[in-house]
Enzyme design. Structure first.
Site, PDB file in Angstrom:
ATOM      1  N   THR A   1       2.911  -6.013   3.006  1.00 34.32           N
ATOM      2  CA  THR A   1       3.612  -5.136   3.583  1.00 34.32           C
ATOM      3  C   THR A   1       2.533  -3.960   4.065  1.00 34.32           C
ATOM      4  O   THR A   1       2.916  -2.956   4.406  1.00 34.32           O
ATOM      5  CB  THR A   1       4.775  -4.474   2.781  1.00 34.32           C
ATOM      6  OG1 THR A   1       4.198  -3.598   1.674  1.00 34.32           O
ATOM      7  CG2 THR A   1       5.904  -5.279   2.663  1.00 34.32           C
TER       8      THR A   1
ATOM      9  N   ASN B   1      -2.289   2.929   3.470  1.00 36.22           N
ATOM     10  CA  ASN B   1      -1.799   4.117   3.859  1.00 36.22           C
ATOM     11  C   ASN B   1      -2.521   5.246   3.344  1.00 36.22           C
ATOM     12  O   ASN B   1      -2.836   6.590   3.835  1.00 36.22           O
ATOM     13  CB  ASN B   1      -0.214   4.122   3.388  1.00 36.22           C
ATOM     14  CG  ASN B   1       0.453   3.532   4.396  1.00 36.22           C
ATOM     15  OD1 ASN B   1       0.482   3.302   5.495  1.00 36.22           O
ATOM     16  ND2 ASN B   1       1.674   2.721   3.640  1.00 36.22           N
TER      17      ASN B   1
ATOM     18  N   ASP C   1       0.956  -1.221   0.009  1.00 40.69           N
ATOM     19  CA  ASP C   1      -0.057   0.068  -0.112  1.00 40.69           C
ATOM     20  C   ASP C   1       0.884   1.409  -0.033  1.00 40.69           C
ATOM     21  O   ASP C   1       0.888   2.020   0.773  1.00 40.69           O
ATOM     22  CB  ASP C   1      -1.025  -0.060   1.194  1.00 40.69           C
ATOM     23  CG  ASP C   1      -0.220   0.113   2.580  1.00 40.69           C
ATOM     24  OD1 ASP C   1       0.909  -0.251   2.633  1.00 40.69           O
ATOM     25  OD2 ASP C   1      -0.763   0.662   3.598  1.00 40.69           O
TER      26      ASP C   1
ATOM     27  N   PHE D   1      -0.490  -0.228  12.816  1.00 41.11           N
ATOM     28  CA  PHE D   1      -1.238   0.418  11.611  1.00 41.11           C
ATOM     29  C   PHE D   1      -1.868  -0.891  10.734  1.00 41.11           C
ATOM     30  O   PHE D   1      -2.972  -0.946  10.551  1.00 41.11           O
ATOM     31  CB  PHE D   1      -0.626   1.372  11.008  1.00 41.11           C
ATOM     32  CG  PHE D   1      -1.536   1.743   9.753  1.00 41.11           C
ATOM     33  CD1 PHE D   1      -2.389   2.800   9.839  1.00 41.11           C
ATOM     34  CD2 PHE D   1      -1.122   1.581   8.468  1.00 41.11           C
ATOM     35  CE1 PHE D   1      -3.188   3.266   8.859  1.00 41.11           C
ATOM     36  CE2 PHE D   1      -1.964   1.888   7.462  1.00 41.11           C
ATOM     37  CZ  PHE D   1      -3.045   2.789   7.561  1.00 41.11           C
ATOM     38  N   ASN D   2      -1.069  -1.670  10.255  1.00 47.62           N
ATOM     39  CA  ASN D   2      -1.504  -2.544   9.123  1.00 47.62           C
ATOM     40  C   ASN D   2      -2.483  -3.527   9.719  1.00 47.62           C
ATOM     41  O   ASN D   2      -3.478  -3.678   9.431  1.00 47.62           O
ATOM     42  CB  ASN D   2      -0.385  -3.288   8.913  1.00 47.62           C
ATOM     43  CG  ASN D   2       0.526  -2.626   7.654  1.00 47.62           C
ATOM     44  OD1 ASN D   2       0.148  -1.531   7.240  1.00 47.62           O
ATOM     45  ND2 ASN D   2       1.648  -3.198   7.535  1.00 47.62           N
TER      46      ASN D   2
ATOM     47  N   HIS E   1      10.043   0.601   7.974  1.00 45.91           N
ATOM     48  CA  HIS E   1       9.260  -0.922   8.427  1.00 45.91           C
ATOM     49  C   HIS E   1       9.419  -1.906   7.297  1.00 45.91           C
ATOM     50  O   HIS E   1       9.893  -2.966   7.560  1.00 45.91           O
ATOM     51  CB  HIS E   1       7.642  -0.597   8.575  1.00 45.91           C
ATOM     52  CG  HIS E   1       7.430   0.623   9.775  1.00 45.91           C
ATOM     53  ND1 HIS E   1       7.618   0.174  11.156  1.00 45.91           N
ATOM     54  CD2 HIS E   1       7.076   1.831   9.531  1.00 45.91           C
ATOM     55  CE1 HIS E   1       7.338   1.710  11.700  1.00 45.91           C
ATOM     56  NE2 HIS E   1       6.989   2.347  10.697  1.00 45.91           N
ATOM     57  N   ASP E   2       8.748  -1.422   6.236  1.00 50.93           N
ATOM     58  CA  ASP E   2       8.501  -2.470   5.352  1.00 50.93           C
ATOM     59  C   ASP E   2       9.501  -3.334   4.483  1.00 50.93           C
ATOM     60  O   ASP E   2       9.467  -4.454   4.250  1.00 50.93           O
ATOM     61  CB  ASP E   2       7.343  -1.984   4.067  1.00 50.93           C
ATOM     62  CG  ASP E   2       6.213  -1.510   4.691  1.00 50.93           C
ATOM     63  OD1 ASP E   2       5.628  -2.121   5.852  1.00 50.93           O
ATOM     64  OD2 ASP E   2       5.374  -0.618   4.110  1.00 50.93           O
TER      65      ASP E   2
ATOM     66  N   ASP F   1       6.989   1.134   1.763  1.00 48.99           N
ATOM     67  CA  ASP F   1       6.542   0.105   0.825  1.00 48.99           C
ATOM     68  C   ASP F   1       7.368   0.296  -0.450  1.00 48.99           C
ATOM     69  O   ASP F   1       7.554  -0.703  -1.149  1.00 48.99           O
ATOM     70  CB  ASP F   1       4.933   0.159   0.425  1.00 48.99           C
ATOM     71  CG  ASP F   1       4.049  -0.056   1.431  1.00 48.99           C
ATOM     72  OD1 ASP F   1       3.389  -1.107   1.742  1.00 48.99           O
ATOM     73  OD2 ASP F   1       3.820   0.979   2.386  1.00 48.99           O
TER      74      ASP F   1
END
Length: 329
Positions: A141, A55, A25, A183-184, A257-258, A30
């Site tokens: 992700t 996102n 996303d 969040f995810n 993060h991703d 990402d």
């Protein structure tokens, strides 16, 4: 697991070229995960990129993924648009972090990489139906709506899945969008619950590890110094991306993060993992999306994830810089 059923033994995950589907996303982080995957053609065969609302809304995530393919010179890579909302809840966007475009920091343009006519869930189901047993790795992700919907549609596709390497959840780090939830998982906890309990091996990259790979100014400068278009776009996006988290956490840079998902596939030796049970809260208004990780095995719930809890951050950024330089060669 080893033959005694305890602990884990080392395996050479680079012995074969992995077939992967990246479900994302974009989102600046990402986008960097996509670049990292596209920089590793000897190790990863990217079958396709599927996008989901997360996102930012779906119309932006699919465009952003196609833009990254353009920037990386991979206009041949098929990109698919997937679910535009979670399984049961209303969408929770994150423009306040990623900007109105989702990838603020780079100029938006209409990409040449086409959007495929096939919906992302159809593509995932069809691809896995045709694949040999245990040959495809899924890399979600973002919210896991596409993957969960595909599993619900045809559970038999799981036979083709070698592993799922996800970015989602948290244990010691609490939450980054609510006090309890990452969040995810918060966006679609019902989808996460399906994926984590699908019966296939899952490697989970939560905030516990991603908060260790901070995009400090020095690290972003190293990336910019690589000097090609992909590295420049990465540095520009990270320069925007860190403005929110550095203020929120009082840190020297934003967590990246991703890309941890792809980095684990390329260099698992950089990470420390432990087989655990992970359960997702899907009912509580107070703790919706919380991931309860049984790190110390205090329950008899079955192990369903390989939980990642530590990373060599310098080694991670060495890998990222090295791979981004590939685009200049």
């Amino acid at each position: 697991p080893d033959e005694r059923g305890a602990g884990w033994i080392a395996v050479d995950v680079l012995a074969v070229r992995r077939k992967v589907i990246i479900d994302c996303d974009p989102g600046q982080d990402d986008a960097v995960a996509l670049f990292l995957a596209m920089s590793a053609p000897d190790e990863l065969e990217v079958l396709g990129v599927t996008t989901v609302a997360g996102n930012v809304p779906l119309e932006l995530t699919q465009r952003n993924a196609r833009m990254m393919c353009d920037i990386a010179g991979r206009t041949d890579l098929p990109v698919y648009a997937g679910c535009d909302k979670p399984l049961e809840l209303e969408a929770i966007p994150a423009e306040y972090i990623h900007g109105n475009t989702g990838i603020d920091g780079v100029d938006v343009f209409e990409p040449q990489t086409p959007l495929q006519d096939v919906p992302a869930v159809d593509y995932i189901v069809d691809t896995l139906r045709k694949a040999e047993k245990g040959t495809v790795t899924l890399i979600p992700t973002g919210p896991m709506t596409n993957i969960a919907t595909a599993i619900q549609r045809d559970p038999a596709i799981l036979d083709a899945v070698e592993r799922i390497v996800s970015m989602g959840g948290a244990m010691r780090e609490g939450g980054n969008r609510s006090p309890s939830a990452e969040f995810n998982v918060l966006v679609d906890p019902h989808a996460a619950d399906i994926v984590y309990n699908c019966g296939r091996p899952v490697t989970a990259m939560g905030l516990d590890v991603t908060h260790q790979v901070l995009s400090t100014r020095e690290r972003v400068a190293r990336i910019r110094d690589v000097g090609n278009a992909v590295a420049e776009a990465t540095a520009d996006m990270l320069s925007f991306f860190h403005r929110y988290d550095t203020k929120k956490y009082g840190s020297e840079g934003a967590p990246l993060h991703d890309p941890c998902t792809v980095a684990w596939l390329l260099r698992p030796d950089l990470f420390e993992t432990k087989l655990c049970n992970l359960s997702v809260e899907t009912r509580s208004e107070l703790t919706l999306g919380h991931t309860a990780v049984d790190f110390w095995h205090v329950t008899d719930r079955p192990h369903n994830v390989e939980w990642t809890f530590a990373v060599d951050a310098e080694g991670f950024y060495d890998l990222l810089v090295e791979r981004l330089a590939w685009f200049g060669s």
